[in-house]
Design a protein around this motif. Sequence first.
Motif, PDB file in Angstrom:
ATOM      1  N   ARG A 198      -7.556  -2.001  -3.975  1.00 11.41           N
ATOM      2  CA  ARG A 198      -7.766  -0.547  -4.064  1.00 11.41           C
ATOM      3  C   ARG A 198      -6.587   0.209  -3.480  1.00 11.41           C
ATOM      4  O   ARG A 198      -6.092   1.176  -4.079  1.00 11.41           O
ATOM      5  N   ARG A 207      -3.641   0.078  -5.847  1.00 12.18           N
ATOM      6  CA  ARG A 207      -3.799   0.989  -6.991  1.00 12.18           C
ATOM      7  C   ARG A 207      -3.552   2.430  -6.558  1.00 12.18           C
ATOM      8  O   ARG A 207      -2.885   3.193  -7.268  1.00 12.18           O
ATOM      9  N   ASP A 208      -4.108   2.809  -5.402  1.00 10.60           N
ATOM     10  CA  ASP A 208      -3.919   4.183  -4.909  1.00 10.60           C
ATOM     11  C   ASP A 208      -2.458   4.477  -4.663  1.00 10.60           C
ATOM     12  O   ASP A 208      -1.985   5.593  -4.913  1.00 10.60           O
ATOM     13  N   HIS A 248       0.173   3.321  -6.221  1.00  7.47           N
ATOM     14  CA  HIS A 248       0.907   3.539  -7.465  1.00  7.47           C
ATOM     15  C   HIS A 248       0.390   4.772  -8.203  1.00  7.47           C
ATOM     16  O   HIS A 248       1.141   5.417  -8.949  1.00  7.47           O
ATOM     17  N   ARG A 249      -0.868   5.129  -7.995  1.00 10.72           N
ATOM     18  CA  ARG A 249      -1.435   6.302  -8.640  1.00 10.72           C
ATOM     19  C   ARG A 249      -0.812   7.575  -8.115  1.00 10.72           C
ATOM     20  O   ARG A 249      -0.648   8.559  -8.853  1.00 10.72           O
ATOM     21  N   HIS A 250      -0.448   7.562  -6.836  1.00 10.63           N
ATOM     22  CA  HIS A 250       0.070   8.775  -6.212  1.00 10.63           C
ATOM     23  C   HIS A 250       1.592   8.859  -6.246  1.00 10.63           C
ATOM     24  O   HIS A 250       2.183   9.763  -5.657  1.00 10.63           O
TER      25      HIS A 250
END
Length: 297
Positions: free
Chosen positions: A288, A291-292, A294-296
């Motif tokens: 998690r 993923r966070d 790379h999402r930001h």
Amino acid sequence: MPWDMPDGEFINNYRLSWPLFQQLVDELAPFTAQRHHGWHWHFYAGGSYQRRVGKDFNLGLCQTAVHKCVAEVTDAPNNPAILLRHIAFPNNREDRMAVMRGFMDAFGFPGVVGCIDGTHIAIIRPHDYEEAYFNRKHYHSLNAMIICDADLNVLHVDASYGAMTRMWDSGYAQREWMMTRVATPAPDSLEAHYTDLHCSTRNTVERCIGVLKAMWRCLLAHRTLHYDPVKAGKIVNACVVLHNMCNRARIEVPTLNGYDVRRDGRRQPVQPVNVGDGATSRRGLVERLWRDRHRHR
């Protein structure tokens, strides 16, 4: 007299501001007969022995009288009414969410309701079960557990065990409800990112312990408490009550003149004992956070 001191000098001597001192006196009044019990926090603040405190011109008491007063004002903040007022683990959803927001805002680590660590509190050699209090650093101590929030408030303290009697003295095992670092993550990996965030978040409790001992120097390793384990544990509790009062009032932490408080007893070894039954939970969190990240970007 102490009440004639400038504010800075008063805080330097007693760690408490004058309004905070008055609050303390009022709160402890129902539980002690000592009318001027607040002055005896000088013993905790300076870490000095009773003989020195007894000779302090601000106190004007003999060592025997100070011993009696320190014992009484130690018992008072250990009354459940005082402890629960100042040291409270979040026991409802609203309080837990507030603590989690604090850690998330500061470190980007989700779901944290407290950071945990332990520290040695040096005591004289006990008469009973002496071996249970002899730590791996070759002195007698309590093994005090501390849990804190992101603002360095202590949410829970347990100083009722000896150095060798806690099952987690050799490290904290990974559990579904307790996240530990990955011992040897590969560089630039998911695990490395998780461990970097974990270490920066967990450093909060080390800083909390450092502030606690810097403020209340009777807890420093070289200021051995000359009391039995039960009384010494109560002194730890009393210091934590005072720590939370001062921390919430934003009282400035005094310097320790180059003394590294971390050497006072960072117990936890570099690697946890085992991954335990929380491997799946930690893996999910590792993924998690990755993923966070790379999402930001």
